[in-house]
Design a protein around this motif. Structure first.
Motif, PDB file in Angstrom:
ATOM      1  N   ARG A  63      -0.873  16.005  -4.470  1.00 37.73           N
ATOM      2  CA  ARG A  63      -0.721  16.994  -3.399  1.00 37.73           C
ATOM      3  C   ARG A  63      -2.075  17.520  -2.935  1.00 37.73           C
ATOM      4  O   ARG A  63      -3.030  17.603  -3.729  1.00 37.73           O
ATOM      5  CB  ARG A  63       0.117  18.195  -3.887  1.00 37.73           C
ATOM      6  N   PRO A  64      -2.176  17.870  -1.670  1.00 39.60           N
ATOM      7  CA  PRO A  64      -3.400  18.544  -1.208  1.00 39.60           C
ATOM      8  C   PRO A  64      -3.594  19.854  -1.978  1.00 39.60           C
ATOM      9  O   PRO A  64      -2.627  20.452  -2.453  1.00 39.60           O
ATOM     10  CB  PRO A  64      -3.105  18.813   0.278  1.00 39.60           C
ATOM     11  N   GLU A  65      -4.830  20.262  -2.108  1.00 36.54           N
ATOM     12  CA  GLU A  65      -5.148  21.465  -2.880  1.00 36.54           C
ATOM     13  C   GLU A  65      -4.358  22.667  -2.364  1.00 36.54           C
ATOM     14  O   GLU A  65      -4.298  22.938  -1.168  1.00 36.54           O
ATOM     15  CB  GLU A  65      -6.647  21.758  -2.789  1.00 36.54           C
ATOM     16  N   GLY A  66      -3.721  23.359  -3.310  1.00 34.95           N
ATOM     17  CA  GLY A  66      -2.972  24.560  -2.967  1.00 34.95           C
ATOM     18  C   GLY A  66      -1.504  24.326  -2.669  1.00 34.95           C
ATOM     19  O   GLY A  66      -0.730  25.289  -2.577  1.00 34.95           O
ATOM     20  N   PRO A  99       0.786  -1.237   0.000  1.00 28.84           N
ATOM     21  CA  PRO A  99       0.000   0.000   0.000  1.00 28.84           C
ATOM     22  C   PRO A  99       0.818   1.288   0.000  1.00 28.84           C
ATOM     23  O   PRO A  99       0.262   2.362   0.234  1.00 28.84           O
ATOM     24  CB  PRO A  99      -0.763  -0.120   1.322  1.00 28.84           C
ATOM     25  N   ASP A 100       2.128   1.201  -0.254  1.00 27.02           N
ATOM     26  CA  ASP A 100       2.986   2.376  -0.023  1.00 27.02           C
ATOM     27  C   ASP A 100       3.397   3.109  -1.301  1.00 27.02           C
ATOM     28  O   ASP A 100       4.493   3.659  -1.374  1.00 27.02           O
ATOM     29  CB  ASP A 100       4.245   1.960   0.754  1.00 27.02           C
ATOM     30  N   GLN A 101       2.494   3.153  -2.294  1.00 32.44           N
ATOM     31  CA  GLN A 101       2.720   3.979  -3.468  1.00 32.44           C
ATOM     32  C   GLN A 101       1.551   4.945  -3.650  1.00 32.44           C
ATOM     33  O   GLN A 101       0.483   4.752  -3.077  1.00 32.44           O
ATOM     34  CB  GLN A 101       2.915   3.119  -4.726  1.00 32.44           C
ATOM     35  N   ASP A 102       1.784   5.970  -4.452  1.00 39.13           N
ATOM     36  CA  ASP A 102       0.779   7.008  -4.676  1.00 39.13           C
ATOM     37  C   ASP A 102      -0.101   6.598  -5.855  1.00 39.13           C
ATOM     38  O   ASP A 102       0.314   6.657  -7.007  1.00 39.13           O
ATOM     39  CB  ASP A 102       1.485   8.341  -4.966  1.00 39.13           C
ATOM     40  N   TYR A 103      -1.341   6.193  -5.550  1.00 41.98           N
ATOM     41  CA  TYR A 103      -2.308   5.820  -6.579  1.00 41.98           C
ATOM     42  C   TYR A 103      -3.411   6.871  -6.706  1.00 41.98           C
ATOM     43  O   TYR A 103      -4.499   6.596  -7.199  1.00 41.98           O
ATOM     44  CB  TYR A 103      -2.924   4.456  -6.264  1.00 41.98           C
ATOM     45  N   GLY A 104      -3.121   8.088  -6.229  1.00 42.41           N
ATOM     46  CA  GLY A 104      -4.111   9.146  -6.298  1.00 42.41           C
ATOM     47  C   GLY A 104      -4.996   9.151  -5.059  1.00 42.41           C
ATOM     48  O   GLY A 104      -4.819   8.365  -4.137  1.00 42.41           O
ATOM     49  N   ILE A 105      -5.968  10.037  -5.078  1.00 39.57           N
ATOM     50  CA  ILE A 105      -6.789  10.238  -3.891  1.00 39.57           C
ATOM     51  C   ILE A 105      -8.199   9.677  -4.051  1.00 39.57           C
ATOM     52  O   ILE A 105      -8.985   9.658  -3.082  1.00 39.57           O
ATOM     53  CB  ILE A 105      -6.846  11.756  -3.556  1.00 39.57           C
ATOM     54  N   LYS A 106      -8.572   9.171  -5.251  1.00 42.32           N
ATOM     55  CA  LYS A 106      -9.922   8.652  -5.443  1.00 42.32           C
ATOM     56  C   LYS A 106     -10.210   7.479  -4.526  1.00 42.32           C
ATOM     57  O   LYS A 106     -11.321   7.319  -4.022  1.00 42.32           O
ATOM     58  CB  LYS A 106     -10.117   8.235  -6.907  1.00 42.32           C
TER      59      LYS A 106
END
Length: 322
Positions: free
Chosen positions: A298-301, A200-207
């Motif tokens: 990244r979080p918005e902003g 589970p330790d990769q970035d697959y987006g926030i969906k």
């Protein structure tokens, strides 16, 4: 999924370079272990010079995660990390082409009872892996010691895809393989009391995830670990494989279950996962895969961590005419 089958179309001339690559890879894998480690380090140093995008990604990841580390120490860590990545290429050949008996001689195992005990009472296990450079050979080691089902993402090159599956499944003939999107298949396996490999330790987006801190940095973290444990009524059992100093081989450790997962709060579960991952990285930072864009979402902003780094262009698949 069905077992990989050889097809005549794989002998088409356009695939001959890939077959040649695998022939060379096979021959290198037959060399003495110490020689392969040396070749891997040389390959890693070459990668450090000729892969500027990957080097920049690793540099930025290390700067984010170890901001207080002196520059000289961070450069040394980067060099060792690329050497470790080069060795990983050799270890993939070892895992795919060397006999289990040869591999066992280089392995010590700790904590196998944490995996066997829940399996003996029919409980499913989410076998939580992490993206260390020993990932490929570690999967082979695990398959030699316990029946584990795995996740699979097809490769665009059908010859590489065939050889990859053959190599990964050769140490665990009774294991099953699920495509990464086959969530239902994985849940059914867990409910049947099987152990399923999951990283589970990769970035697959926030969906399908939440932002949870990793080294104090908000990281898009999949909530699959929590969901599989809850719906599959399974334990989350992490494991790590460490490459030892010199040519001493490897140590595989199956850690005690993270019994707090599922907590009923997916964010809290993601935080627990990242805390565990961070602790293991701190134990052995040189062997983690820092070349991945772990913080690309990244979080918005908030600014792009990898701004200016050239992105790999994906080739569009041509539609076949019927």
């Amino acid at each position: 999924m069905q077992k990989p089958r050889f097809r005549a179309e794989l002998l088409h001339p356009r695939y001959w370079p890939t077959w040649l690559l695998f022939a060379l890879w096979f021959l290198i894998a037959q060399l003495p272990y110490r020689w392969q480690l040396g070749l891997g380090r040389m390959l890693g140093r070459l990668m450090l010079r000729v892969a500027p995008s990957r080097r920049t990604i690793a540099e930025r990841n290390l700067a984010l995660c170890f901001p207080d580390m002196p520059d000289g120490e961070r450069r040394e860590l980067l060099r060792r990390n690329f050497e470790s990545s080069g060795i990983a290429v050799m270890e993939t050949g070892m895992a795919w082409f060397r006999a289990s008996r040869w591999l066992r001689k280089r392995l010590s195992v700790e904590g196998l009872e944490h995996l066997r005990e829940p399996q003996a009472r029919g409980q499913g296990v989410v076998l939580m892996a992490m993206h260390f450079t020993t990932l490929e050979i570690g999967a082979g080691f695990m398959a030699m010691n316990h029946k584990v089902d795995g996740m699979y993402r097809p490769h665009r090159n059908p010859v590489y895809d065939y050889m990859q599956r053959k190599g990964r499944e050769r140490h665990g003939e009774d294991s099953e393989v699920y495509q990464r999107k086959d969530v239902r298949g994985m849940l059914r396996a867990l409910k049947r009391g099987r152990a399923v490999w999951y990283a589970p330790d990769q970035d697959y987006g926030i969906k399908q995830g939440v932002f949870a801190p990793l080294f104090g940095v908000p990281a898009a973290t999949v909530t699959g670990t929590s969901r599989f444990a809850r719906v599959g009524r399974a334990l989350v059992v992490p494991y790590t494989v460490t490459r030892l100093e010199g040519d001493a081989g490897y140590h595989m450790k199956i850690h005690p279950p993270i019994e707090e997962i599922p907590s009923g709060d997916e964010l809290q579960d993601a935080i627990l996962v990242n805390q565990f991952v961070e602790a293991r990285i701190r134990d052995n930072p040189a062997q983690y895969m820092w070349v991945h864009r772990r913080f690309k979402t990244r979080p918005e902003g908030e600014p792009d961590v990898y701004e200016g780094v050239r992105k790999k262009k994906r080739k569009k698949r041509k539609k076949r005419r019927r």
